[in-house]
Design a protein around this motif. Structure first.
Motif, PDB file in Angstrom:
ATOM      1  N   CYS A  19      73.650 -59.973 -54.748  1.00  0.00           N
ATOM      2  CA  CYS A  19      73.200 -61.262 -55.612  1.00  0.00           C
ATOM      3  C   CYS A  19      74.286 -62.512 -56.357  1.00  0.00           C
ATOM      4  O   CYS A  19      73.907 -63.500 -56.930  1.00  0.00           O
ATOM      5  CB  CYS A  19      72.105 -60.402 -56.198  1.00  0.00           C
ATOM      6  N   MET A  20      74.743 -61.259 -56.800  1.00  0.00           N
ATOM      7  CA  MET A  20      76.375 -61.993 -57.429  1.00  0.00           C
ATOM      8  C   MET A  20      77.273 -63.519 -56.815  1.00  0.00           C
ATOM      9  O   MET A  20      77.400 -64.347 -56.664  1.00  0.00           O
ATOM     10  CB  MET A  20      77.040 -61.267 -57.652  1.00  0.00           C
ATOM     11  N   VAL A  53      75.507 -64.484 -54.153  1.00  0.00           N
ATOM     12  CA  VAL A  53      75.122 -65.314 -53.260  1.00  0.00           C
ATOM     13  C   VAL A  53      74.787 -66.739 -54.637  1.00  0.00           C
ATOM     14  O   VAL A  53      74.300 -67.784 -54.518  1.00  0.00           O
ATOM     15  CB  VAL A  53      73.175 -65.267 -53.496  1.00  0.00           C
ATOM     16  N   TRP A  54      74.761 -66.276 -56.060  1.00  0.00           N
ATOM     17  CA  TRP A  54      74.711 -67.438 -56.709  1.00  0.00           C
ATOM     18  C   TRP A  54      75.937 -67.662 -57.672  1.00  0.00           C
ATOM     19  O   TRP A  54      76.609 -69.796 -56.957  1.00  0.00           O
ATOM     20  CB  TRP A  54      74.731 -66.400 -58.586  1.00  0.00           C
ATOM     21  N   ILE A  55      76.658 -67.807 -56.938  1.00  0.00           N
ATOM     22  CA  ILE A  55      78.373 -67.713 -56.720  1.00  0.00           C
ATOM     23  C   ILE A  55      78.670 -68.818 -55.464  1.00  0.00           C
ATOM     24  O   ILE A  55      79.305 -70.077 -55.353  1.00  0.00           O
ATOM     25  CB  ILE A  55      79.625 -66.692 -56.369  1.00  0.00           C
ATOM     26  N   TYR A  56      77.957 -68.234 -54.409  1.00  0.00           N
ATOM     27  CA  TYR A  56      78.053 -69.577 -53.710  1.00  0.00           C
ATOM     28  C   TYR A  56      76.971 -70.763 -53.245  1.00  0.00           C
ATOM     29  O   TYR A  56      77.962 -72.050 -52.885  1.00  0.00           O
ATOM     30  CB  TYR A  56      77.179 -68.401 -51.968  1.00  0.00           C
ATOM     31  N   MET A  57      76.271 -70.622 -54.513  1.00  0.00           N
ATOM     32  CA  MET A  57      74.517 -71.940 -54.555  1.00  0.00           C
ATOM     33  C   MET A  57      76.043 -72.895 -55.482  1.00  0.00           C
ATOM     34  O   MET A  57      75.898 -74.105 -55.602  1.00  0.00           O
ATOM     35  CB  MET A  57      73.665 -71.134 -55.091  1.00  0.00           C
ATOM     36  N   HIS A  58      76.988 -71.954 -56.423  1.00  0.00           N
ATOM     37  CA  HIS A  58      77.407 -73.000 -57.160  1.00  0.00           C
ATOM     38  C   HIS A  58      78.861 -73.053 -57.160  1.00  0.00           C
ATOM     39  O   HIS A  58      78.861 -73.842 -58.112  1.00  0.00           O
ATOM     40  CB  HIS A  58      77.512 -72.270 -59.020  1.00  0.00           C
ATOM     41  N   ILE A  97      82.360 -64.104 -64.135  1.00  0.00           N
ATOM     42  CA  ILE A  97      81.473 -63.350 -62.830  1.00  0.00           C
ATOM     43  C   ILE A  97      82.790 -62.928 -61.840  1.00  0.00           C
ATOM     44  O   ILE A  97      82.157 -62.028 -61.462  1.00  0.00           O
ATOM     45  CB  ILE A  97      80.975 -65.193 -62.407  1.00  0.00           C
ATOM     46  N   SER A 139      80.068 -59.277 -48.851  1.00  0.00           N
ATOM     47  CA  SER A 139      78.928 -58.431 -50.187  1.00  0.00           C
ATOM     48  C   SER A 139      77.630 -58.144 -49.130  1.00  0.00           C
ATOM     49  O   SER A 139      77.519 -56.966 -48.762  1.00  0.00           O
ATOM     50  CB  SER A 139      78.828 -59.538 -50.983  1.00  0.00           C
ATOM     51  N   ILE A 169      80.917 -63.591 -48.879  1.00  0.00           N
ATOM     52  CA  ILE A 169      78.806 -63.933 -49.442  1.00  0.00           C
ATOM     53  C   ILE A 169      79.091 -62.805 -48.084  1.00  0.00           C
ATOM     54  O   ILE A 169      78.451 -61.638 -47.676  1.00  0.00           O
ATOM     55  CB  ILE A 169      78.728 -64.639 -49.548  1.00  0.00           C
TER      56      ILE A 169
END
Length: 533
Positions: free
Chosen positions: A42-43, A45-50, A3, A105, A102
């Motif tokens: 969006c990517m 945010v996904w990285i931050y959440m995971h 990612i 981005s 983030i």
């Protein structure tokens, strides 16, 4: 494909699409660029959440601390009797870089929206914008120094053309000045990078390597290496590690920027178009602060310990110098540019304290200033795009003419001067807390440095409140008369949505700083333990 690689190179893909499209479709270029930045956001945010919070695996000198890692052989040469060369495509993030990722981005989305004001040579502008997008994200993800340096240098070219071709009246001067300043630091960074490469070997292969994580491990510097931990080798009478640290600090201090290496910034900001000013202040300055943490302090912890006072002194000088210069400015963008120099000084103060509070505050200040500087330059661009003037003395009473605009400028000003409830208050408070703690814990930075730094907050209140009073209150008086009165329309829906998002972010981070602190906490603690071992 992992990612982080997708995140870095997606803008390049969109840039190639714009490059091959016929010019008759130029109206769609801004939408394609916005789409690229939204996909990235969006990517991110996904990285931050995971991103996994919690204890790391073994310290700042081990690869296991980093997440979303991708490591592939890139350049591997057998040099015969001279050994082996190993350069990897090596990307990964820790808690510090994920927060800056983030932030970056999101700011790129705002810069893309601001780019809709560009009217000439749209294909060239948006292709260069997306190349710059790729480079800044690559810097925050790189764990191989060679790869880091490529992305770091790659930022120069698009910024040079974005300022030099789409800037103001003195754009060529500003672009050349920015290019030469940054290139000056980069050339000497390259020499230190080569010295580190010659001193470090991969324990698995025995090859010389640019692996930054290996460079952080003192065990990788043998007694007779160029950067020996024993400091036996001297260059011009200065220990090699000390000289390497100083050179790298200068290279990154130009980006921050730190007094007296700051003079490119006001010129670049004044002449750059609004989206480029947003990227310069919101992202580029943070690359300087990130580089000091990731490279200077982490690879040269022994020198950083003894150089902490001087780093803190440079920070407090930048705070006061930037604030006093901001007080003297008539140009709105130049005032904001000098305020950036002042506010980024708190980042140096926090790093110099080498305490968990100080370094956490420094990272928070970088994130906070990224959003606030973006908001301030976006607001300055609103007025300039309508009347092509930024002289503070040419406006008075704008509050009655542009009430929505005035509300957002008040939010941005009060948030920037450190009003409790906003993100800048948390960043500045924790940076100063770390410096006040320093004399009683590690004795690196004396109390008076923190006291002088705190006076910078008072000065920031002075220049922000004076500008607010001069431009927005009182009877409406405009240099351009009725022509300006007609042109100075209040915010349109695109501008309102953009500013609402930025205002919400600085408020949320001020009320819920754990959104940043929870991600950076373990990385900061490991770094502090590494520095104080």
């Amino acid at each position: 494909m992992k990612i982080l690689t997708l995140l870095i190179f997606i803008p390049l893909l969109f840039g190639l699409v714009i490059a091959v499209m016929p010019s008759k479709y130029r109206g769609s270029f801004k939408f394609i660029t916005l789409a690229a930045t939204l996909v990235q956001l969006c990517m991110a945010v996904w990285i931050y959440m995971h991103f996994q919070n919690g204890p790391a695996f073994g310290g700042v000198m081990h690869e296991d601390e980093f997440q979303f890692v991708q490591k592939l052989p890139w350049i591997n040469l057998n040099l015969g009797g001279m050994g082996k060369m190993q350069i990897d495509y090596f990307v990964g993030i820790d808690g510090i870089s994920v927060t800056l990722l983030i932030m970056t981005s999101f700011i790129l989305v705002i810069a893309a929206l601001s780019s809709w004001e560009i009217k000439s040579n749209l294909k060239g502008f948006f292709v260069l914008f997306l190349i710059l997008d790729m480079a800044v994200l690559g810097v925050f993800c790189s764990l191989d120094f060679f790869l880091f340096y490529i992305f770091y240098e790659l930022m120069l070219l698009p910024l040079y053309f974005l300022i030099g071709m789409w800037g103001g009246a003195r754009r060529e001067y500003a672009a050349i000045k920015f290019f030469l300043y940054t290139l000056f630091g980069s050339v000497f960074m390259l020499l230190v990078m080569i010295g580190l490469y010659l001193s470090v070997k991969d324990p698995a292969t025995g090859a010389h390597t640019f692996n930054m994580v290996q460079m952080m491990n003192p065990a990788n510097y043998p007694h007779d290496s160029i950067f020996s931990v024993y400091n036996d080798l001297r260059i011009f009478g200065v220990p090699a590690r000390t000289l390497g640290f100083v050179v790298l600090v200068i290279a990154f201090a130009i980006k921050v920027p730190v007094f007296p290496l700051h003079t490119w910034l006001p010129d670049a900001h004044v002449e750059a178009p609004t989206p480029v000013s947003i990227i310069l202040a919101g992202i580029l300055l943070k690359i300087g602060g990130y580089g000091i943490i990731r490279v200077c302090v982490s690879i040269f912890p022994d020198v950083a310990y003894f150089g902490a006072f001087w780093l803190g002194l440079l920070g407090v000088i930048s705070i006061l110098y930037g604030a006093l210069n901001a007080l003297a400015q008539r140009d709105l963008k130049r005032m904001i540019a000098y305020s950036s120099i002042s506010q980024m000084g708190f980042v140096l103060l926090g790093i110099a304290s080498q305490s968990a509070e100080g370094i956490s505050g420094a990272v928070m200040q970088m994130v906070s200033h990224g959003f606030l500087a973006t908001m301030l330059f976006f607001l300055a661009g609103v007025v300039y795009n309508r009347v092509h003037d930024r002289d503070i003395y040419n406006f008075k009473g704008l509050g009655s003419l542009m009430p929505k605009y005035t509300i957002f400028i008040m939010i941005a000003f009060f948030a920037s001067l450190g009003l409790p409830g906003f993100s800048a208050f948390i960043g500045e408070a924790f940076s100063l807390m770390g410096v006040f703690k320093s004399p009683s814990t590690n004795g690196l930075v004396p109390y008076w440095v923190a006291v002088l730094g705190a006076t910078g907050i008072l000065l920031s209140a002075a220049y922000f409140l004076w500008t607010l009073q001069r431009m927005f209150f009182g009877q409406l008086t405009l240099k351009g008369g009725e022509v300006w009165k007609t042109a100075l329309t209040d915010l349109n829906p695109r501008e309102i949505i953009t500013l609402l998002l930025l205002a919400a972010l600085v408020l949320v981070l001020g009320l819920m700083p754990s959104l940043v602190f929870s991600k950076i906490n373990e990385s900061v603690l490991l770094l502090v333990q590494f520095l104080q071992r």
